[in-house]
Design a protein around this motif. Structure first.
Motif, PDB file in Angstrom:
ATOM      1  N   CYS A   1     -28.124 -12.053 -17.522  1.00 23.97           N
ATOM      2  CA  CYS A   1     -29.170 -12.686 -16.710  1.00 23.97           C
ATOM      3  C   CYS A   1     -29.634 -14.000 -17.325  1.00 23.97           C
ATOM      4  O   CYS A   1     -29.918 -14.969 -16.614  1.00 23.97           O
TER       5      CYS A   1
ATOM      6  N   PHE B   1     -24.138 -12.159 -13.013  1.00 23.22           N
ATOM      7  CA  PHE B   1     -25.349 -11.353 -12.897  1.00 23.22           C
ATOM      8  C   PHE B   1     -25.602 -10.945 -11.451  1.00 23.22           C
ATOM      9  O   PHE B   1     -26.161  -9.878 -11.207  1.00 23.22           O
TER      10      PHE B   1
ATOM     11  N   TYR C   1     -36.771  -8.108 -14.686  1.00 30.28           N
ATOM     12  CA  TYR C   1     -35.645  -7.294 -14.221  1.00 30.28           C
ATOM     13  C   TYR C   1     -35.470  -6.045 -15.075  1.00 30.28           C
ATOM     14  O   TYR C   1     -35.306  -4.930 -14.546  1.00 30.28           O
TER      15      TYR C   1
ATOM     16  N   ASN D   1     -26.427  -7.149 -10.686  1.00 34.51           N
ATOM     17  CA  ASN D   1     -27.679  -6.782 -10.028  1.00 34.51           C
ATOM     18  C   ASN D   1     -27.421  -5.846  -8.856  1.00 34.51           C
ATOM     19  O   ASN D   1     -28.087  -4.810  -8.715  1.00 34.51           O
TER      20      ASN D   1
ATOM     21  N   TYR E   1     -29.439  -8.032 -19.711  1.00 37.36           N
ATOM     22  CA  TYR E   1     -30.402  -9.075 -20.076  1.00 37.36           C
ATOM     23  C   TYR E   1     -29.685 -10.356 -20.485  1.00 37.36           C
ATOM     24  O   TYR E   1     -30.032 -11.455 -20.022  1.00 37.36           O
TER      25      TYR E   1
ATOM     26  N   CYS F   1     -35.597 -12.452 -16.000  1.00 37.90           N
ATOM     27  CA  CYS F   1     -34.782 -11.443 -16.682  1.00 37.90           C
ATOM     28  C   CYS F   1     -35.637 -10.351 -17.309  1.00 37.90           C
ATOM     29  O   CYS F   1     -35.267  -9.172 -17.301  1.00 37.90           O
TER      30      CYS F   1
ATOM     31  N   GLN G   1     -36.140 -18.650 -16.103  1.00 38.69           N
ATOM     32  CA  GLN G   1     -35.097 -17.618 -16.111  1.00 38.69           C
ATOM     33  C   GLN G   1     -35.483 -16.458 -17.021  1.00 38.69           C
ATOM     34  O   GLN G   1     -35.228 -15.289 -16.704  1.00 38.69           O
TER      35      GLN G   1
ATOM     36  N   TYR H   1     -31.987 -14.173  -8.235  1.00 39.46           N
ATOM     37  CA  TYR H   1     -31.040 -14.134  -9.349  1.00 39.46           C
ATOM     38  C   TYR H   1     -29.903 -15.145  -9.186  1.00 39.46           C
ATOM     39  O   TYR H   1     -28.918 -15.093  -9.917  1.00 39.46           O
TER      40      TYR H   1
END
Length: 841
Positions: free
Chosen positions: A194, A598, A500, A602, A191, A497, A493, A466
């Motif tokens: 990200c 990131f 995600y 990912n 997190y 995140c 953003q 991303y």
């Protein structure tokens, strides 16, 4: 207490009484509403503001019939309360739609919250008997402005999901990492990385470009691209075709290391004929393409040429940016490369269209029938369907030109490859072998350069959300062309995140640790899980009652249906192990958290999730396993385990609340429970028995009767249409949506049956006493689907989704429920009260 005559005399005294009652309603109702708003907003609104905020509470004493009074059809007059103060004394009402039973008014935080929610959604000038969606949701759009980037599709579900995200944000950001579980610590690492937009913007596409073209990852623990297999020919002028390693090994590594499907889906699935066994399922039916799941129509139909043009432009823009960031300078992309890249994807869409739409979506029961026939008659060529498990020698015989050794040993673990290649265990289900022969021919007939361009594009496309603003803006332009009604901007953003770490059904990833953080922070009390579980049990009883009373099902089939419903499991809210630090540490044990960009994290996480999912192959099935993410605002049913799952992300207001009226909880969450249970009896689910095995337990007569009910529903929904700007008339596809329409209808009836069986006090909302309990039930059901959709979003849903559009999930379902028309006192000619209803139970 004010008592109003309900006799037939319409003389002076009655009119006077109505006027006086209306004035009392206005005065007392506003007083209560102002107290609520003073408490929640810190200030008292003006009378005009109150009228604007709470339509229906303001009645003109010179016009005792408020807006929405009986029309020339005489179908409906909205109920008004005779008194709205909190009281323990029973009150009577003058409106015939409120059933005239004595009732008590109740005020509490939950009651007052849901009252305000409905009062700011309902349009009292709409006639609920003519268009209940317009009535229940008519004010919703004006009260809920979509955030930038979501203008095309913003619904109550979107709001609930955002509320869950906000809770996650608070929970994950405020956690004490020194005492947190291993899962939360790792989730926080992803997190925080990200959220580091400065690093993301500074890096642009350099990290991805370096990974692809050098093959070397940022950290040794991360996957790379050996033997130059990541080089993107579209932008790499020095690219040269190479036969080593094989294309099959490259396809497998894209899946196992980076989580990317290219030509077919590889997935660990419980075997249809033996639900106790998990096997490797290879299928074209569920392959997500570059534009998304079930988007084949956008590649193939002439009317979507603008979308294809925008997609090709996205490929060009992305390639230009990534060429710069890979050190190749100003790109001069080959027009033929771009043309061939899109054409290969069109060819794949053309190959998969038949399996995804004609078989998987449109006629699932015929799919299963054909597969059964292929088992009885191996020479049958019906869609080349196969339901047998094969060992490796059989696969090589049936599909001889695909290098299965290279593919499988690069896809699965070493232990599983040993079982497949040495032990020759039958662990693989290839459901349509002919497709694999066709796709192998397509790959061989396509230049290696174009195959590489497509493979790498799929990875790049998944990475775009991303990456830096330039890349996400290019993606936003394409999304605008496909979905419409949104500006070509990028999502905040923070939202990216949070989404995600919430995960999704296929890749729950970090969501179990995220759920733990929410629960420990107090966003979902343990008691809520028990309350929801209790409601599930009563809704199951409601479904059993409906099945028992069905007139079209013979005794033998009915007995099997009752057994299946009775054995159906419910997995509610979250798995208990998320609160067990030892169990959670075991789950996340092999997830690495290196210091890296990131974009690299990912891709690593996607591969980790795939390998964890495939690790279930060949081991005993845990029927109580929580499949999917516990923080999703969604719910699902598994035919192979005969179980429904309702995550804590779904058990949120306005669908569910600890302090909500029973009618609201049953019309909302109860309808969800019933919906998922009813999937066990839709066109696909009915083919499986109580234990999740594919079995024909229907008598011919019952099957024929069921099919007739399905045809009725399918035909009915196919007549629900929209007039759109670009696509003209667009109608719901009744065949594609049949399973969901069945589940909506049967599930709502099961929930209503369960709700009516409750021995609950007949309390009304103090802030909105004009609605009785049964009306609240149907308002709660409709509240799921309030929202706004652009024409393009409607077209996209009709083209790609197995659900009907929100408007017709409300209208189409409720028109088939006679209890709805009775509750709202709809006349015989009202649109929402048809004489030709469809039903299941």
């Amino acid at each position: 207490m004010v008592v109003v005559s309900v006799g037939s005399n319409m003389g002076f005294f009655k009119v006077s009484a109505i006027i006086v009652s209306a004035l009392i309603v206005l005065t007392v109702g506003m007083s209560i509403a102002m107290l609520i708003i003073v408490t929640t907003q810190g200030g008292s609104p003006s009378v005009q503001e109150m009228c604007d905020d709470m339509p229906g509470m303001c009645i003109d004493p010179n016009n005792p019939n408020p807006t929405g009074a009986p029309t020339s059809k005489g179908t409906y007059a909205p109920p008004t309360a005779t008194q709205s103060q909190q009281t323990s004394q029973p009150l009577t009402t003058s409106n015939p739609n409120t059933n005239n039973a004595p009732y008590q008014i109740h005020s509490s935080p939950g009651y007052d919250w849901i009252a305000k929610h409905y009062l700011t959604s309902v349009n009292f000038s709409a006639d609920p008997c003519e268009d209940f969606f317009a009535y229940a949701c008519g004010q919703w759009p004006s009260q809920h402005t979509p955030p930038q980037g979501s203008e095309s599709d913003w619904t109550e579900y979107s709001l609930v999901s955002r509320t869950v995200s906000e809770a996650i944000q608070d929970a994950i950001e405020s956690v004490d990492l020194s005492t947190a579980s291993d899962g939360i610590v790792k989730t926080r690492h992803f997190y925080d990385t990200c959220l580091n937009s400065d690093d993301i913007e500074a890096a642009k596409g350099t990290k991805l470009g370096s990974l692809l073209h050098t093959g070397v990852p940022e950290d040794p623990s991360l996957p790379g691209f050996p033997n130059n297999t990541g080089r993107w020919a579209l932008i790499d002028k020095d690219y040269a075709d190479s036969a080593s390693p094989s294309i099959e090994s490259q396809i497998a590594r894209l899946k196992s290391e980076f989580g990317i499907d290219t030509y077919f889906l590889a997935y660990a699935l419980q075997y249809d004929l033996n639900s106790a066994e998990t096997i490797l399922w290879l299928t074209p039916t569920m392959l997500p393409l570059g534009m998304g799941m079930f988007t084949q129509g956008y590649y193939l139909k002439d009317k979507y040429q603008k979308v294809r043009d925008a997609y090709s432009q996205l490929q060009k823009d992305t390639g230009t940016l990534l060429a710069r960031d890979s050190g190749f300078g100003v790109a001069n992309l080959d027009v033929n490369d771009l043309k061939n890249l899109l054409q290969l994807e069109i060819n794949i869409a053309n190959l998969t269209y038949h399996y995804s739409f004609d078989i998987e979506m449109t006629k699932p029961s015929e799919h299963i029938t054909r597969m059964r026939r292929s088992m009885v008659d191996p020479e049958s060529n019906d869609d080349s369907g196969n339901n047998d498990l094969w060992d490796l020698p059989t696969i090589k015989t049936k599909i001889p030109n695909f290098n299965w050794d290279d593919y499988l040993k690069n896809l699965v673990s070493a232990d599983l490859w040993q079982r497949i290649s040495v032990n020759n265990e039958k662990l693989i289900w290839i459901d349509f072998p002919e497709y694999f022969n066709d796709v192998e021919k397509l790959i061989k007939a396509t230049p290696a350069r174009d195959v590489r361009n497509y493979n790498i594009w799929r990875l790049v496309k998944y990475s775009l959300p991303y990456m830096s603003t330039e890349y996400r803006t290019a993606l936003g332009k394409f999304n605008n062309a496909m979905y419409g009604g949104m500006k070509a901007t990028t999502a905040a953003q923070k939202n990216t995140c949070l989404s995600y770490i919430k995960g999704n059904y296929e890749m729950p990833n970090l969501s179990f640790a995220t759920a733990e953080a929410m629960i420990r922070k107090g966003y979902f009390p343990v008691d809520a899980k028990k309350k929801a579980t209790d409601i599930v049990a009563t809704v199951k009883s409601g479904l059993l009652e409906l099945i028992k009373n069905s007139a079209w099902m013979d005794d033998k089939t009915k007995a099997a249906a009752l057994t299946k419903a009775g054995k159906m499991d419910a997995i509610v809210a979250y798995p208990e192990w998320v609160l067990n630090t030892t169990a959670q540490a075991l789950y996340y044990n092999d997830l690495q958290t290196p210091k890296a960009s990131f974009i690299s994290l990912n891709l690593m996480l996607r591969g980790w999730a795939v390998r964890k999912q495939l690790s279930a192959i060949g081991i005993p099935v845990d029927r109580g396993e929580f499949i999917g993410t516990p923080v999703a605002t969604d719910a699902w049913y598994s035919q192979s385990t005969n179980a429904l799952t309702v995550p804590l992300g779904e058990l949120q207001a306005p669908f569910f609340g600890m302090d909500f009226p029973a009618a609201v909880n049953y019309g909302g969450a109860g309808a969800v429970f019933g919906h998922e249970m009813s999937h066990g009896f839709d066109q696909t689910g009915r083919q499986f028995d109580a234990y999740g095995n594919e079995t024909d337990w229907w008598s011919p007569a019952s099957e024929k009767a069921f099919d007739e009910h399905c045809v009725c529903i399918s035909d009915q929904f196919s007549n629900y249409c929209y007039n759109t700007t670009d696509a003209g008339e667009v109608c719901i596809n009744g065949n594609n949506t049949i399973n969901e329409n069945i589940a909506d209808l049967a599930g709502l009836k099961a929930a209503f049956t369960a709700y009516k069986a409750q021995d609950a006090a007949n309390y009304r909302l103090a802030a909105a006493p004009m609605w009785n309990d049964d009306q609240l039930f149907f308002l709660s059901f409709a509240s799921f689907w309030c929202g706004v959709e652009s024409d393009a979003a409607i077209v996209n849903q009709v083209e790609t989704d197995v659900h009907s559009t929100p408007k017709y999930r409300v209208i189409g379902t409720l028109r088939n429920v006679p209890e709805f028309a009775k509750t709202w006192q709809c006349g015989a000619k009202a649109y929402m009260n048809p004489s030709d209803r469809c039903t299941i139970w």
